[in-house]
Design a protein around this motif. Structure first.
Motif, short mmCIF file in Angstrom:
data_model
loop_
_atom_site.label_atom_id
_atom_site.label_comp_id
_atom_site.label_asym_id
_atom_site.label_seq_id
_atom_site.Cartn_x
_atom_site.Cartn_y
_atom_site.Cartn_z
N ALA A 246 77.04 -61.23 -6.68
CA ALA A 246 77.78 -61.20 -7.94
C ALA A 246 77.18 -60.18 -8.90
CB ALA A 246 77.77 -62.59 -8.58
N ASN A 247 75.86 -60.17 -9.02
CA ASN A 247 75.21 -59.25 -9.96
C ASN A 247 75.43 -57.80 -9.58
OD1 ASN A 247 74.11 -61.06 -11.81
ND2 ASN A 247 72.42 -61.56 -10.44
N ASN B 246 77.87 -56.60 -7.78
CA ASN B 246 79.27 -56.27 -8.04
C ASN B 246 79.51 -55.94 -9.49
OD1 ASN B 246 81.07 -56.07 -5.86
ND2 ASN B 246 80.72 -58.25 -5.41
N ASP B 247 78.89 -56.73 -10.38
CA ASP B 247 79.04 -56.48 -11.81
C ASP B 247 78.51 -55.11 -12.20
OD1 ASP B 247 78.37 -59.89 -12.82
OD2 ASP B 247 80.25 -58.82 -12.45
N MET B 248 77.46 -54.68 -11.49
CA MET B 248 76.85 -53.41 -11.87
C MET B 248 77.69 -52.22 -11.39
SD MET B 248 72.94 -54.55 -11.08
CE MET B 248 71.88 -53.36 -11.86
N LEU B 249 78.69 -52.49 -10.54
CA LEU B 249 79.48 -51.39 -10.00
C LEU B 249 80.79 -51.26 -10.76
CD1 LEU B 249 79.00 -52.11 -6.21
CD2 LEU B 249 78.13 -50.11 -7.42
N PRO B 250 81.28 -50.02 -10.91
CA PRO B 250 82.61 -49.85 -11.52
C PRO B 250 83.70 -50.36 -10.58
CG PRO B 250 81.76 -47.76 -10.72
CD PRO B 250 80.64 -48.75 -10.57
N GLU B 251 84.93 -50.42 -11.09
CA GLU B 251 86.03 -51.01 -10.34
C GLU B 251 86.15 -50.44 -8.94
OE1 GLU B 251 87.44 -54.31 -11.89
OE2 GLU B 251 88.34 -53.28 -10.18
#
Lengths: 330, 114
Positions: A30-31, A33-38
């Motif tokens: 989850a973390n 993924n959050d750090m990556l752009p769409e």
């Protein structure tokens, strides 16, 4: 790309305990993924993973429990136990090796047996002591909380028992015992009287064989007292008592052996009788000399030696406790 | 050890103590890991992702934080919030911090920089 993320997470979680893995995996996924752009490119993923840093260090942060086999708290104790046990085991196995190598007769074998015994003994001892302490650490064995009662006495230099002299004593004991037993068993004996072409063995073989168990007992007791000396390294009342008991045992054994009627071989008896007869003219005196005086004289000698040794250990122990009494009363 | 390394080590030691306080202070509302990280960094707190995420987990294990997975959105996220116990401890930590700051002010203010 996703694969790289998965591999990163795997590299972190594989270093964590089984129970934690699933949850940490979920969190990290989850973390990250959050750090990556769409719509993240491979370069984005690489940047993010690099910024997270080495999986090993990340896992270290997650673990934050002890990563040592033996804790700092127990380490001193470990070292002191290790020293004593390795020393004793090395000496013991070296002597054992020599004992087993003597029958082969070659000096090289004996020397190499000594060295390999030293090495193997030390290694074995080190391994088992270390394993014991690691297990204790794993199962959470604690030292009891320190109180002022645990303070050791300040050792008096004069009553500290030198480690090297104790070890030398141990080696000598084992060698002497082993040597004697081997000599007896191989039907050779040190003291041989040569008179003309007569070679006389002073002791009767039967008696010698019976002596062997006593040799072993005395040797073992002596080793035991030496181990105590190594471990305590100073004269205490317990050590003093052990030493006195040992003295009593070996002196009583020696005196009772002296009184064995068949100790001396018939040839020797004949020889000494003839020798004494040429010096003294009274046969009854010769008889008395042979049977009682010499035996009693030797017995008395041993008793005196033993008393001196007991007195020395008592004196050392008293010195030690007096010294410490002085320091506590001031 | 070269000067820089030594200094870095000392600074890290200095900072390490206040991280928990900073995290608790930044969690006035429930936040998920990355958002919290960005928040703190925006406020000038120097903290890395590989420090914060494990720290959050540890604080939860110690009972200061609560976590909840939000699976309503396309990406599942783990939200952290301060527990009741965490709130009590936070107040006491903050009081302690303020006292330390006062003491250090007095101490550091006395000496002129050399």
């Amino acid at each position: 790309m996703n694969e790289m993320i998965e591999r990163y997470i795997h590299d972190v979680t594989r270093r964590l305990p089984e129970a934690e893995r699933a949850e940490v995996q979920r969190e990290l996924a989850a973390n990250i993924n959050d750090m990556l752009p769409e719509s993240a490119s491979e370069q984005d993923v690489i940047n993010v993973l690099q910024s997270l840093g080495s999986p090993r260090l990340m896992a270290e942060q997650y673990r934050q429990n002890r990563r040592y086999l033996i804790s700092p708290a127990m380490f001193d104790l470990y070292l002191s136990v290790l020293r004593v046990v390795v020393l004793v085991a090395a000496v013991f196995f070296a002597c054992l090796g020599v004992l087993l190598a003597i029958p082969s007769g070659s000096l090289e074998d004996v020397i190499s047996a000594a060295f390999s015994g030293l090495f193997d003994g030390a290694l074995q001892a080190a391994f088992w002591v270390t394993l014991g302490f690691c297990l204790a650490e794993y199962y959470g064995v604690q030292r009891k909380p320190w109180t002022v009662d645990d303070l050791p006495q300040i050792p008096q230099a004069s009553v500290t028992i030198s480690r090297s002299s104790t070890i030398v004593g141990m080696i000598l004991t084992v060698f002497f015992t082993v040597f004697m037993i081997v000599m007896i068993v191989t039907n050779q004996w040190l003291l041989l009287l040569v008179r003309g072409s007569n070679v006389i063995n002073p002791f009767s073989q039967a008696a010698l064989y019976r002596i062997i168990p006593f040799l072993i007992i005395t040797g073992a007791l002596s080793l035991f007292v030496s181990v105590l000396k190594l471990y305590w390294a100073r004269w205490t009342w317990s050590l003093c008592l052990a030493n006195i008991l040992y003295d009593i045992v070996w002196i009583s054994i020696t005196i009772s052996i002296l009184h064995w009627p068949d100790l001396l071989s018939p040839e020797f008896n004949a020889f000494s009788r003839s020798l004494l007869s040429t010096v003294l003219n009274d046969p009854s005196l010769v008889q008395a000399l042979q049977s009682t005086w010499i035996i009693n004289g030797l017995s008395a000698l041993f008793i005196v030696v033993g008393l001196i040794d007991c007195a020395t250990s008592i004196a050392n122990t008293v010195k030690g406790s007096l010294g410490s009494a002085k320091s506590t009363s001031s | 050890m070269p000067e820089d390394e030594l200094l870095q080590g000392l600074i890290t030691d200095l900072r390490r103590g206040m991280l928990v306080l900073a995290v608790l202070a930044s969690l006035e509302q429930p936040k998920y890991g990355y958002a919290l990280l960005q928040d703190m960094q925006a406020k000038g707190i120097r903290i890395e992702a590989n420090t914060l995420y494990p720290l959050l987990r540890r604080l939860e294990a110690q009972g200061l934080l609560l976590s909840e997975w939000d699976t309503t959105e396309s990406r599942p996220r783990k939200y952290y919030s301060v527990s009741a116990r965490g709130r009590v401890l936070f107040d006491r930590l903050r009081a302690e911090w303020q006292q330390i700051t006062q003491t250090m002010q007095a101490l550091l203010g006395e000496d002129e920089p050399r």
